[in-house]
Scaffold this active site. Structure first.
Site, short mmCIF file in Angstrom:
data_model
loop_
_atom_site.label_atom_id
_atom_site.label_comp_id
_atom_site.label_asym_id
_atom_site.label_seq_id
_atom_site.Cartn_x
_atom_site.Cartn_y
_atom_site.Cartn_z
CB ALA A 63 9.86 -6.10 1.82
N GLY A 106 7.61 -9.19 5.51
CA GLY A 106 8.71 -8.90 6.10
C GLY A 106 8.29 -8.44 7.63
CD GLU A 109 9.93 -13.12 6.18
OE1 GLU A 109 10.45 -14.02 5.52
OE2 GLU A 109 10.05 -11.99 5.77
CD GLU A 129 6.79 -13.01 2.14
OE1 GLU A 129 7.26 -12.51 3.18
OE2 GLU A 129 5.79 -13.62 2.42
#
Length: 255
Positions: A63, A106, A109, A129
């Site tokens: 992210a 992310g 993901e 994270e």
């Protein structure tokens, strides 16, 4: 500068994440553009499969932390973040990730939200994270556990360690590991092979496989049977079986 580049090859579309200066960090702007493109491609009858990639350094390194760091719990709950990711989840056509370099947070993901994964020999996967005081929030704890099991998912999520392409292959996270410079072409060849199949059957087969992840076996079997029967209303079913009996290549039109 556009955050997602698009290239067409017959019935296949290549989408390339395009924030190389920040290793394709998944900003809200990038995810908005990606979700908009996927929604449009889902409605485009000429498109039968999509390949999603980054560059040789990174698929997506996570992210956009600079953007995230100023958020509050309320602003996160009120954001469109989940809506943007829903476009990936709901995409009804085959979506193949072509991964070289980093796929972290992310980025990993997003890889796991795709249907198949071609990994370069330099690919690195991880959910780091925990190292910055949070946890995966776009499916990392859920999809990872379903694929690799509780123990391995716990280790990756709670330590934030990365794994190589070969280890990801052994865990079942990726389909094939190839030389980094061959990642996109290999993914495109896979997409092109799928694009030659009857589009309606491909779409319903994808739906049925995904159903298997979220339902008991008896429910999944019933759903599969209904979709199987439904395909007998298609022109492609008639064409496919006629071509088989007549010993000729079929011509599928998605009807």
């Amino acid at each position: 500068m556009t955050n997602v580049l698009e290239e067409r090859r017959n019935h296949v579309v290549l989408l390339r994440l395009n924030r190389p200066e920040v290793l394709n960090a998944l900003s809200s702007e990038l995810m908005e553009e990606l979700s908009t493109r996927l929604e449009a491609l889902d409605q485009d009858e000429d498109v039968r499969a999509v390949v999603l990639t980054g560059n040789e350094r990174a698929f997506a390194a996570g992210a956009d932390i600079q953007e995230l760091s100023s958020n509050t719990a309320v602003s996160m709950l009120n954001s469109r973040q989940i809506t943007r990711w829903e476009a990936v989840k709901k995409f009804s056509k085959p979506l193949i990730a072509a991964v070289a370099g980093w796929a972290l947070g992310g980025g990993m993901e997003l890889v796991m939200a795709c249907d198949m994964v071609i990994a370069g020999d330099n690919a690195q996967f991880g959910q780091p994270e925990i190292k910055i005081g949070v946890m995966p929030g776009a499916g990392g704890t859920q999809r990872l556990t379903k694929v690799v099991g509780k123990a391995r998912a716990m280790e990756m999520v709670l330590t934030g360690r990365t794994i190589s392409a070969d280890e990801a292959f052994q865990m079942g996270l990726v389909n094939h590991v190839v030389a980094r410079e061959q990642v996109v072409e290999r993914a495109l060849k896979l997409a092109e092979a799928i694009a030659q199949m009857p589009p309606l059957a491909v779409r319903l087969a994808k739906e049925s496989v995904l159903t298997a992840l979220d339902t008991p076996l008896d429910v999944g079997l019933l759903h599969e049977r209904r979709l199987f029967s439904l395909l007998f209303a298609s022109d492609d079913q008639k064409e496919g079986m006629a071509a088989f009996l007549e010993k000729r290549p079929p011509t599928f039109k998605g009807r």
